[in-house]
Scaffold this motif. Sequence first.
Motif, short mmCIF file in Angstrom:
data_model
loop_
_atom_site.label_atom_id
_atom_site.label_comp_id
_atom_site.label_asym_id
_atom_site.label_seq_id
_atom_site.Cartn_x
_atom_site.Cartn_y
_atom_site.Cartn_z
N ARG A 192 17.57 22.41 -20.34
CA ARG A 192 17.43 23.27 -19.15
C ARG A 192 16.01 23.18 -18.59
O ARG A 192 15.79 23.20 -17.39
CB ARG A 192 17.78 24.72 -19.50
CG ARG A 192 19.27 24.92 -19.79
CD ARG A 192 19.60 26.38 -20.06
NE ARG A 192 21.02 26.56 -20.33
CZ ARG A 192 21.58 26.41 -21.52
NH1 ARG A 192 20.82 26.07 -22.54
NH2 ARG A 192 22.87 26.57 -21.70
N GLU A 193 15.02 23.08 -19.50
CA GLU A 193 13.64 22.96 -19.04
C GLU A 193 13.30 21.53 -18.62
O GLU A 193 12.52 21.31 -17.71
CB GLU A 193 12.68 23.39 -20.15
CG GLU A 193 12.76 24.87 -20.53
CD GLU A 193 13.81 25.14 -21.59
OE1 GLU A 193 13.80 26.25 -22.13
OE2 GLU A 193 14.62 24.25 -21.89
N TYR A 194 13.89 20.58 -19.33
CA TYR A 194 13.60 19.17 -19.06
C TYR A 194 14.93 18.44 -18.85
O TYR A 194 15.56 18.00 -19.81
CB TYR A 194 12.84 18.54 -20.23
CG TYR A 194 11.61 19.33 -20.62
CD1 TYR A 194 10.44 19.21 -19.88
CD2 TYR A 194 11.62 20.21 -21.70
CE1 TYR A 194 9.30 19.93 -20.22
CE2 TYR A 194 10.48 20.94 -22.04
CZ TYR A 194 9.34 20.79 -21.30
OH TYR A 194 8.23 21.50 -21.63
N PRO A 195 15.36 18.31 -17.62
CA PRO A 195 16.70 17.75 -17.35
C PRO A 195 16.94 16.41 -18.02
O PRO A 195 16.06 15.55 -18.04
CB PRO A 195 16.71 17.62 -15.82
CG PRO A 195 15.71 18.62 -15.36
CD PRO A 195 14.64 18.66 -16.42
N VAL A 196 18.13 16.27 -18.56
CA VAL A 196 18.50 15.03 -19.25
C VAL A 196 18.43 13.83 -18.31
O VAL A 196 18.11 12.73 -18.72
CB VAL A 196 19.92 15.17 -19.84
CG1 VAL A 196 20.42 13.83 -20.34
CG2 VAL A 196 19.91 16.18 -20.97
N CYS A 197 18.72 14.05 -17.02
CA CYS A 197 18.75 12.94 -16.08
C CYS A 197 17.41 12.21 -15.99
O CYS A 197 17.34 11.09 -15.51
CB CYS A 197 19.18 13.42 -14.70
SG CYS A 197 18.07 14.65 -13.98
N SER A 198 16.31 12.85 -16.45
CA SER A 198 15.01 12.22 -16.38
C SER A 198 14.69 11.41 -17.64
O SER A 198 13.63 10.80 -17.72
CB SER A 198 13.92 13.30 -16.19
OG SER A 198 13.85 14.14 -17.34
N ASP A 199 15.58 11.40 -18.61
CA ASP A 199 15.35 10.74 -19.88
C ASP A 199 16.38 9.64 -20.07
O ASP A 199 17.56 9.91 -20.30
CB ASP A 199 15.44 11.76 -21.02
CG ASP A 199 14.99 11.18 -22.35
OD1 ASP A 199 15.56 10.15 -22.76
OD2 ASP A 199 14.10 11.76 -22.98
N LEU A 200 15.95 8.39 -19.95
CA LEU A 200 16.90 7.27 -19.98
C LEU A 200 17.63 7.18 -21.30
O LEU A 200 18.83 6.89 -21.34
CB LEU A 200 16.16 5.96 -19.69
CG LEU A 200 17.02 4.69 -19.70
CD1 LEU A 200 18.17 4.80 -18.70
CD2 LEU A 200 16.17 3.46 -19.42
N ARG A 201 16.93 7.44 -22.42
CA ARG A 201 17.60 7.35 -23.73
C ARG A 201 18.78 8.31 -23.80
O ARG A 201 19.88 7.95 -24.21
CB ARG A 201 16.62 7.64 -24.87
CG ARG A 201 17.28 7.61 -26.26
CD ARG A 201 16.25 7.81 -27.35
NE ARG A 201 15.31 6.70 -27.36
CZ ARG A 201 15.54 5.52 -27.96
NH1 ARG A 201 16.70 5.31 -28.58
NH2 ARG A 201 14.66 4.56 -27.94
N LEU A 202 18.58 9.55 -23.36
CA LEU A 202 19.67 10.52 -23.42
C LEU A 202 20.74 10.24 -22.39
O LEU A 202 21.92 10.50 -22.63
CB LEU A 202 19.14 11.95 -23.26
CG LEU A 202 18.42 12.54 -24.47
CD1 LEU A 202 18.12 14.01 -24.24
CD2 LEU A 202 19.24 12.37 -25.74
N VAL A 203 20.37 9.71 -21.24
CA VAL A 203 21.38 9.31 -20.25
C VAL A 203 22.35 8.32 -20.87
O VAL A 203 23.57 8.41 -20.70
CB VAL A 203 20.71 8.70 -19.00
CG1 VAL A 203 21.75 8.00 -18.12
CG2 VAL A 203 20.01 9.78 -18.18
N LEU A 204 21.82 7.37 -21.63
CA LEU A 204 22.66 6.35 -22.25
C LEU A 204 23.40 6.89 -23.47
O LEU A 204 24.61 6.65 -23.63
CB LEU A 204 21.81 5.14 -22.63
CG LEU A 204 21.17 4.40 -21.45
CD1 LEU A 204 20.24 3.29 -21.95
CD2 LEU A 204 22.23 3.81 -20.52
N LEU A 205 22.71 7.63 -24.33
CA LEU A 205 23.37 8.15 -25.53
C LEU A 205 24.49 9.13 -25.19
O LEU A 205 25.48 9.23 -25.92
CB LEU A 205 22.36 8.83 -26.44
CG LEU A 205 21.42 7.93 -27.24
CD1 LEU A 205 20.39 8.76 -27.97
CD2 LEU A 205 22.19 7.06 -28.23
#
Length: 211
Positions: A192-205
Amino acid sequence: AHSSIAAVTAWLISWALVSFLFAQSNQVDVITRTGLQEMVYQHQYFIRKFHSKHSSANNHLIGEMASLFVSSVFWPWFKESASWRKFSRQKLIEEIERQVETDGVDKERSTEYQASVVEFFLLAGALGRFIGDPFPQEYWDRVTRMIAFLTAISSRAGDLPMFGDGDSAQVVWLPETLVERLNSLTGIFHFREYPVCSDLRLVLLLWGQTP
């Protein structure tokens, strides 16, 4: 041809991630476009036939089953596809209970394997949720505890104590330090504080989903 089942595992997951990215940009599936269907089948068959057993049935087996599940979902073209998907899904559910303690500590007692194994479980579980075939809550509870354990043993700077065996294995290979990789995983708790969309690793995982 590949003689290493680890290489086969890595190729199938890599192809699936590339296909996912192609789909996000409305492009034709790279596997279909390049005519790699037969190669996909051979890789899947190899995993199902020669998956790790006995003393090797540790993190290697988890990776193999995650790879077989993901690829069976992405390319359900073959007569064995449904059975491979069912088999690998069930094995992942069994292995997270067999190989991970109830407190979230991987039984291999290795920092690097803890991180790579949780990525395999995330990748498969998130895809199951994405396609409407969710993994049981007990599976997700243990995944959550695995990530919590990594957070608990890390320093304020995000450094991890390196203990046990390890080969720097990653499910998603990105030019990141171990600290950056850990921050991605623990970011699941803070999306919620740091959107997942900004993190490529989590976007893929997580296949583009929020936790």
